[in-house]
Write a protein that holds these residues in place. Sequence first.
Motif, PDB file in Angstrom:
ATOM      1  N   ASN A  60       3.707  -5.352  -6.834  1.00 47.14           N
ATOM      2  CA  ASN A  60       2.891  -4.283  -7.431  1.00 47.14           C
ATOM      3  C   ASN A  60       2.613  -3.195  -6.392  1.00 47.14           C
ATOM      4  O   ASN A  60       2.906  -3.375  -5.197  1.00 47.14           O
ATOM      5  CB  ASN A  60       1.574  -4.838  -8.023  1.00 47.14           C
ATOM      6  N   GLY A  61       2.042  -2.103  -6.856  1.00 48.57           N
ATOM      7  CA  GLY A  61       1.799  -0.970  -5.966  1.00 48.57           C
ATOM      8  C   GLY A  61       0.688  -1.237  -4.959  1.00 48.57           C
ATOM      9  O   GLY A  61       0.691  -0.681  -3.858  1.00 48.57           O
ATOM     10  N   THR A  62      -0.253  -2.095  -5.326  1.00 48.14           N
ATOM     11  CA  THR A  62      -1.361  -2.389  -4.419  1.00 48.14           C
ATOM     12  C   THR A  62      -0.854  -3.160  -3.200  1.00 48.14           C
ATOM     13  O   THR A  62      -1.195  -2.842  -2.059  1.00 48.14           O
ATOM     14  CB  THR A  62      -2.455  -3.203  -5.157  1.00 48.14           C
ATOM     15  N   LEU A  65       0.937  -0.922  -0.788  1.00 39.67           N
ATOM     16  CA  LEU A  65       0.029  -0.204   0.126  1.00 39.67           C
ATOM     17  C   LEU A  65      -0.411  -1.117   1.265  1.00 39.67           C
ATOM     18  O   LEU A  65      -0.412  -0.725   2.435  1.00 39.67           O
ATOM     19  CB  LEU A  65      -1.215   0.275  -0.634  1.00 39.67           C
ATOM     20  N   THR A  84      -9.013   8.935  -6.677  1.00 37.23           N
ATOM     21  CA  THR A  84      -7.889   8.015  -6.786  1.00 37.23           C
ATOM     22  C   THR A  84      -8.322   6.789  -7.568  1.00 37.23           C
ATOM     23  O   THR A  84      -9.468   6.653  -7.972  1.00 37.23           O
ATOM     24  CB  THR A  84      -7.382   7.612  -5.378  1.00 37.23           C
ATOM     25  N   TRP A  85      -7.368   5.887  -7.749  1.00 32.83           N
ATOM     26  CA  TRP A  85      -7.646   4.592  -8.346  1.00 32.83           C
ATOM     27  C   TRP A  85      -8.198   3.701  -7.240  1.00 32.83           C
ATOM     28  O   TRP A  85      -7.821   3.846  -6.073  1.00 32.83           O
ATOM     29  CB  TRP A  85      -6.355   4.035  -8.939  1.00 32.83           C
ATOM     30  N   ALA A  87      -7.464   0.978  -6.145  1.00 33.95           N
ATOM     31  CA  ALA A  87      -6.476   0.227  -5.350  1.00 33.95           C
ATOM     32  C   ALA A  87      -6.190   0.877  -3.993  1.00 33.95           C
ATOM     33  O   ALA A  87      -5.936   0.171  -3.010  1.00 33.95           O
ATOM     34  CB  ALA A  87      -5.176   0.092  -6.133  1.00 33.95           C
ATOM     35  N   THR A  88      -6.220   2.202  -3.924  1.00 32.25           N
ATOM     36  CA  THR A  88      -5.955   2.879  -2.645  1.00 32.25           C
ATOM     37  C   THR A  88      -6.964   2.377  -1.606  1.00 32.25           C
ATOM     38  O   THR A  88      -6.615   2.062  -0.465  1.00 32.25           O
ATOM     39  CB  THR A  88      -6.161   4.413  -2.801  1.00 32.25           C
ATOM     40  N   VAL A 130      -2.966  10.693  -1.606  1.00 33.66           N
ATOM     41  CA  VAL A 130      -2.375  10.263  -2.887  1.00 33.66           C
ATOM     42  C   VAL A 130      -1.729  11.486  -3.547  1.00 33.66           C
ATOM     43  O   VAL A 130      -2.342  12.557  -3.576  1.00 33.66           O
ATOM     44  CB  VAL A 130      -3.482   9.719  -3.835  1.00 33.66           C
ATOM     45  N   ASP A 156       0.140   7.225  -0.798  1.00 32.55           N
ATOM     46  CA  ASP A 156       0.002   6.457  -2.025  1.00 32.55           C
ATOM     47  C   ASP A 156       0.755   7.259  -3.077  1.00 32.55           C
ATOM     48  O   ASP A 156       0.268   8.276  -3.596  1.00 32.55           O
ATOM     49  CB  ASP A 156      -1.470   6.286  -2.386  1.00 32.55           C
ATOM     50  N   HIS A 159       1.974   7.261  -8.425  1.00 32.48           N
ATOM     51  CA  HIS A 159       2.312   8.066  -9.617  1.00 32.48           C
ATOM     52  C   HIS A 159       3.598   8.858  -9.439  1.00 32.48           C
ATOM     53  O   HIS A 159       3.947   9.623 -10.338  1.00 32.48           O
ATOM     54  CB  HIS A 159       1.223   9.126  -9.854  1.00 32.48           C
ATOM     55  N   SER A 180       4.295   2.593  -7.392  1.00 31.77           N
ATOM     56  CA  SER A 180       4.005   1.567  -8.399  1.00 31.77           C
ATOM     57  C   SER A 180       5.047   1.619  -9.516  1.00 31.77           C
ATOM     58  O   SER A 180       5.493   2.697  -9.917  1.00 31.77           O
ATOM     59  CB  SER A 180       2.616   1.820  -8.987  1.00 31.77           C
ATOM     60  N   HIS A 182       4.235  -0.132 -12.304  1.00 31.43           N
ATOM     61  CA  HIS A 182       3.366  -0.713 -13.328  1.00 31.43           C
ATOM     62  C   HIS A 182       3.769  -0.199 -14.718  1.00 31.43           C
ATOM     63  O   HIS A 182       4.380   0.862 -14.851  1.00 31.43           O
ATOM     64  CB  HIS A 182       1.909  -0.332 -13.000  1.00 31.43           C
ATOM     65  N   LYS A 185       3.805   3.485 -15.681  1.00 27.44           N
ATOM     66  CA  LYS A 185       4.465   4.481 -14.833  1.00 27.44           C
ATOM     67  C   LYS A 185       5.786   4.954 -15.453  1.00 27.44           C
ATOM     68  O   LYS A 185       6.341   4.321 -16.350  1.00 27.44           O
ATOM     69  CB  LYS A 185       4.712   3.910 -13.439  1.00 27.44           C
ATOM     70  N   TYR A 310      -9.626   9.772 -16.245  1.00 34.45           N
ATOM     71  CA  TYR A 310      -8.830   9.211 -15.155  1.00 34.45           C
ATOM     72  C   TYR A 310      -8.647  10.291 -14.119  1.00 34.45           C
ATOM     73  O   TYR A 310      -8.169  11.382 -14.495  1.00 34.45           O
ATOM     74  CB  TYR A 310      -7.483   8.786 -15.732  1.00 34.45           C
ATOM     75  N   PHE A 311      -9.096  10.203 -12.912  1.00 32.54           N
ATOM     76  CA  PHE A 311      -9.840   9.125 -12.298  1.00 32.54           C
ATOM     77  C   PHE A 311     -11.341   9.380 -12.492  1.00 32.54           C
ATOM     78  O   PHE A 311     -11.830  10.449 -12.139  1.00 32.54           O
ATOM     79  CB  PHE A 311      -9.581   9.070 -10.806  1.00 32.54           C
TER      80      PHE A 311
END
Length: 363
Positions: A60-62, A65, A84-85, A87-88, A130, A156, A159, A180, A182, A185, A310-311
């Motif tokens: 996954n993207g997390t 990172l 950001t989300w 996760a960053t 990001v 990051d 996206h 990511s 996910h 995406k 979002y966000f």
Amino acid sequence: MPDKPIYVTQPSLAPLEEYVELLKGVWNSGILTHNGPLVQQLEKDLATKLGIQNFVAVTNGTIALQMAIKALELKGEIITTPFTWIATVSAIKWEGCTPVFCDIEPDTFNIDPTKIEELITENTVAIMPVHVFGNPCDVDAIDVIAKKHNLKVIYDAAHAIGSTYKGKSILEFGDISATSLHATKLLNTGEGGGCVTTNKELHEKLKRIRFFGHNEDKDVVEDGCNGKMTEIHAALGLANLKYYDAVLADRKYKYNLYKEKLQSVEGLGFQSLKIGKPNYSYFPVLFRSEQDLLSVDEHLKQNNVYPRRYFWPSVNTYKRILEYERKDVSEDIASRVLCLPLFYKEAVEDVLFIAELIRNTKL
Ligand SMILES: Cc1ncc(COP(=O)(O)O)c(C=O)c1O
């Protein structure tokens, strides 16, 4: 009113038969994971599609990172964006580093490079911007600051598959980019992600970190993790990759259609696209006030349309996990931005319908 709800996004999926065809190969080989042939194929095909040197596929993207922070052996403060989300920021904290928030530009929604230097201390080790909504950051300005202060840069790029700068994939800027794959995406493997670097040593190190820190002789030479993508996920990525160009073109078309229909509406603003080319994977709208946003959100929901804030909220305001420090621009933008439904299967009539609903909301 649409008979089915229109959510902010839906995954882009290849025809099921094409995925099943690839799964038959997995069933025949009996290889489900451990850097199997489909993972290797996905890495190769994706690198070719994006015109990049390599791609390290992970779960996954997390974790991408976190692996980037680990590979660069960072310990200390990492300057990042609050818009950001989570996760960053959680990736920074999981790696034992301290996030330091730099405010954003009010027009691009990306980290404001003119505010980075004042945050640098003797403990600063890196900058983690990001590419918000796939809109490339000012990578040149960030590069100058990083070189001047001897800092690493991790983008990051969750996206940003498909975004470019100077004709080159945005994923090849900075020391490492983490992206990511996910479900939401532009290209998805269900859950998934990847690390990209042009540095050959870092590339090899990332592959070792992904595989418990093992080298090719099965010796353990890094603090690794289990970041391996499975063959099942890679098969989905390969099936979907065939439709990558169509998905990108479709999002661009719908993005421009929204823009055309909404740009004359008083009180609406849009993300400025100033650097390079975005991948048009989100359509954020900026309202004059949070109250206007809430009125439109309510009107859309009454018509079976579900956009997404979002966000929101700005990450620096999660007071339970972070020491609060006010970031005016990010908090203001986060309170006024709404992402409209934008996805491959969305009917063009639905885009027109949503735009019309917004035009008809009394602001
Ligand atoms: C900006 C940003 N960074 C990181 C992530 C984490 O990616 P993943 O969900 O693949 O772990 C996301 C998820 O959407 C994101 O939006």
